[in-house]
Write an enzyme that holds these catalytic residues in place. Structure first.
Site, PDB file in Angstrom:
ATOM      1  N   GLU A 114      -6.357  -8.060   0.026  1.00 26.34           N
ATOM      2  CA  GLU A 114      -6.662  -8.421   0.796  1.00 26.34           C
ATOM      3  C   GLU A 114      -8.126  -7.936   0.885  1.00 26.34           C
ATOM      4  OE1 GLU A 114      -5.161  -5.787   3.436  1.00 26.34           O
ATOM      5  OE2 GLU A 114      -2.352  -5.934   2.837  1.00 26.34           O
TER       6      GLU A 114
ATOM      7  N   GLU B 174       1.251  -1.079  -0.141  1.00 27.21           N
ATOM      8  CA  GLU B 174       0.445   0.006  -0.365  1.00 27.21           C
ATOM      9  C   GLU B 174       0.974   1.379  -0.254  1.00 27.21           C
ATOM     10  OE1 GLU B 174      -2.999  -0.023   3.736  1.00 27.21           O
ATOM     11  OE2 GLU B 174      -4.252  -1.314   1.860  1.00 27.21           O
TER      12      GLU B 174
HETATM   13  C1  GAL Z   1      -4.591  -2.913   4.979  1.00 26.32           C
HETATM   14  C2  GAL Z   1      -2.647  -3.429   5.667  1.00 26.32           C
HETATM   15  C3  GAL Z   1      -2.935  -4.019   6.228  1.00 26.32           C
HETATM   16  C4  GAL Z   1      -3.399  -4.681   6.949  1.00 26.32           C
HETATM   17  C5  GAL Z   1      -4.600  -3.958   6.870  1.00 26.32           C
HETATM   18  C6  GAL Z   1      -5.878  -3.662   7.966  1.00 26.32           C
HETATM   19  O1  GAL Z   1      -4.335  -1.163   4.653  1.00 26.32           O
HETATM   20  O2  GAL Z   1      -2.126  -3.726   3.842  1.00 26.32           O
HETATM   21  O3  GAL Z   1      -0.758  -4.232   6.133  1.00 26.32           O
HETATM   22  O4  GAL Z   1      -2.907  -2.674   8.366  1.00 26.32           O
HETATM   23  O5  GAL Z   1      -4.789  -2.835   6.294  1.00 26.32           O
HETATM   24  O6  GAL Z   1      -6.740  -3.670   7.677  1.00 26.32           O
END
Ligand code: GAL
Length: 667
Positions: free
Chosen positions: A309, A152
């Site tokens: 994710e 990110e």
């Molecule tokens: C994302 C990030 C992850 C984790 C996640 C939590 O934005 O890439 O490392 O922090 O959020 O929701």
């Protein structure tokens, strides 16, 4: 680069075995649990720099060798991350220039993540070195399937190195001509004349923050800095592992980087999907999520993307982290695949024992075993995804597109005037996307740089800023028979936020739409203002243009204020096509009603030949039709013929019931 890299859907997520290095029995348990939950992939090493290079030039790959081998033995594909998202403490101490300088001009101390300068030659060199080491070590490893670049990318740095890079960038952008810069920034205003390049610096609260062209340039520069940082990271990987694709995970409509531009530098697009299911408004949230999926899918002309994710249950960063109704997770995974994802991945595989994210949802909870609800739901998702492998690589064909242009995300925020409270460009784009989504019609979400010619209908809400060729592209599109829909504050400025002279919309667009805008009004929330479209009355919300026709047909009129009787919606025949001007914003049904009519006139077919009941969402991808129910009650749908039910491997026809938060995939 191919359309598909795998014949199965990648199912997995961020995995941090390095946090459990002292209890390695957990690694074996992880392998068992991954197989049990039908997880086939792990993203490793995202923030592992401190353990990979504990001292400058001293490397520790033993643990990673071990876990990579375990993954390979257990059939787990590894998406290996480059660790640039968080630098080790020794590095910050020895080379303070790697740390980020905030807008205030003060350098940050060591800590958090994404706290590095994007320009620093030292940081770039360190990143290249560690990436080279990783590539050399694992280039032939059977588990390595993809590179996950950093994590990110975000933020910006205002250090002296970045300031100089910004000046160099601006100098090139304006062809080394201060005269051009002063003209484009309209620097005669407030004595802003710039006489030397070194008078320029990044926009700041304490400094210059009222020159919108400067702010636009800064965003463009920050985007380009990220891209060159990314290229710097990728260089050793491409050299050593040319066949392993690279991606970096993006964040929804994050406005810090022009993702539509960054996309060109990646093999696979990926994004992190955290819908606000906890608000309870599943209808809106599912439509908004579909919009973002389509935005990312459209970045590589419809090629499948990765959902890098999502949460198995809750996140830890909403104000209130409500657990979504059981079933939401699986349905969200099916939705991602329906809209073009070839992966369903999570943050995170296992909950950490400590640290900031220990209460963030994970497949494996602190209990450490499989006997819990979330684990069972993920297992269910895994079973479903295994049956959907044939979908990978499949595309959806779009005849309609919504323009949601990253540079307009910026431009619509930066100008001062009219309704300074309600801009909501992205929300407006979602609003005009929803009618297509609801009807099971695939719509691309494109930038101004996309090819317009392949669509029958383009909707461009609040298209405030035009690029040099936009006017010509719209003219060509409509002349050839396209239907182009736009709304208030259309075609006002060029890419330096300078207004077009001669009235809005710019230049010949007035002829294309057969209207001109005389004034723009802003409506306080407590005011009740009305306008019509085809006789139906709607509220005028927040903003509206007072327009006059020069040839367009009037489809509606204002009912209130001094412009009562003036047109509120128009359509103009131009060439073989039609140009629609929707002069007011409405937060109700207007967009849906107008799109319904245009979809009918343009004869855009839904993706399926059966009727889609309200509250069911249907999407066709390749030969597969996904039917999803985001509502809280069961719904019936009547199929037009016999299909194969992919999940049960049986024949299906006639009326079927899709349960609340249920889904069906038919072939
Ligand atoms: C994302 C990030 C992850 C984790 C996640 C939590 O934005 O890439 O490392 O922090 O959020 O929701």
């Amino acid at each position: 680069m191919p359309d598909k890299y795998f014949d199965f859907i990648i199912h997995g997520g961020d995995y941090n075995p390095d946090q459990w290095i002292k209890t390695k029995e957990i690694w074996d348990e992880d392998m068992r649990l991954m197989k049990l939950s039908h997880v086939n992939s792990a993203t490793i090493g995202i923030f592992s720099w401190a353990i990979l290079e504990p001292e400058e030039g001293v490397y520790n790959f033993g643990w990673l060798d071990e876990i990579m081998d375990k993954a390979a033995e257990n059939g787990i594909s590894v998406i290996l991350a480059t660790p640039s998202g968080a630098r080790p403490a020794w590095m910050a101490k020895k080379y303070p220039e790697v740390l980020r300088v905030e807008e205030s001009g003060i350098r940050n101390e060591y800590g958090v993540r994404h706290n590095h300068c994007l320009t620093s030659p030292i940081y770039r060199e360190k990143v290249r070195n560690i990436n080279r080491k990783l590539a050399e070590r694992y280039k032939n490893h059977p588990a390595l399937k993809m590179w996950h670049i950093s994590n990110e990318y975000s933020g910006e740095c205002h250090c002296p190195l970045c300031q100089q890079a910004f000046r160099d960038w601006i100098k090139e952008y304006y062809h080394n001509s201060l005269d051009e810069l002063n003209d484009k920034w309209w620097n005669g205003f407030w004595a802003h004349q710039i006489d030397s390049w070194d008078e320029i610096s990044s926009p700041k609260f304490r400094g210059e923050n009222h020159v919108s062209a400067l702010k636009l340039c800064w965003k463009r520069f920050v985007t380009d800095s990220h891209i060159s940082f990314l290229e710097n990271e990728i260089a050793p990987l491409r050299e050593i592992t040319p066949d392993i694709p690279v991606t970096t995970n993006m964040m929804r409509m994050y406005d810090g980087i022009n993702y539509q531009k960054m996309a060109e530098h990646l093999d696979i697009i990926s994004w992190d999907n955290y819908p606000a299911w906890g608000t309870g408004d599943y209808g809106y949230v599912s439509s908004e999520t579909a919009f973002v999926h389509d935005t990312f899918r459209s970045m590589k002309e419809g090629k499948p993307f990765f959902m890098m994710e999502s949460t198995p249950s809750i996140v830890n960063w909403f104000d209130i982290n409500k657990i979504p109704a059981p079933g939401t997770q699986t349905l969200g995974a099916v939705q991602a695949v329906a809209y073009g994802a070839d992966s369903v991945q999570y943050f995170q595989w296992r909950k950490a024992r400590g640290g900031h994210e220990k209460y963030h949802g994970a497949v494996v909870d602190h209990c450490g075993h499989e006997n819990n609800r979330v684990f069972r739901e993920i297992t269910k998702t895994g079973e479903v995804l295994e049956k959907l492998g044939k979908v990978t690589g499949g595309r959806s064909e779009a005849k309609a597109a919504i323009i949601c242009d990253w540079e307009n995300i910026w431009a619509t925020k930066y100008f001062c005037g009219y309704n300074n409270k309600h801009r909501d460009y992205e929300k407006e784009c979602v609003k005009w996307y929803a009618p297509f989504h609801k009807r099971g019609i695939t719509a691309d979400v494109i930038s101004l740089d996309a090819d317009f010619d392949k669509y029958d209908v383009i909707v461009a809400p609040f298209l405030y800023m035009l690029k040099n060729d936009t006017e010509e592209k719209i003219i060509r599109f409509v002349e050839k028979g396209g239907r182009f829909v736009t709304t208030y504050l259309f075609g006002c400025v060029d890419t330096d936020d300078r207004c077009y002279l001669g009235g809005f919309p710019a230049n010949r667009l007035k002829d294309v739409f057969g209207v001109y805008c005389e004034e723009t009004d802003s409506i306080p929330e407590s005011f009740d203002r009305k306008a019509t479209y085809k006789g139906k009355e709607y509220s005028v919300n927040h903003i509206c243009d007072v327009i006059h026709t020069t040839g367009a047909k009037v489809l509606g009129e204002y009912k209130t204020d001094f412009y009562a009787g003036e047109p509120s919606v128009t359509v103009n025949d131009y060439g073989k096509g039609k140009a629609y001007y929707v002069a007011f914003r409405n937060d109700g049904e207007l967009a849906d009603d107008i799109c319904r009519d245009i979809i009918g006139e343009a004869d855009i077919r839904t993706d399926v030949n059966f009727e889609i009941p309200t509250e069911l969402t249907v999407r066709k991808r390749g030969d597969y039709i996904f039917i999803m129910n985001f509502s809280d009650s069961d719904k019936e749908i009547v199929l037009d013929k016999k299909y194969k039910d992919v999940l049960s491997d049986s024949e299906i026809s006639g009326a079927i019931t899709i349960k609340s938060l249920g889904y069906s995939v038919i072939e």
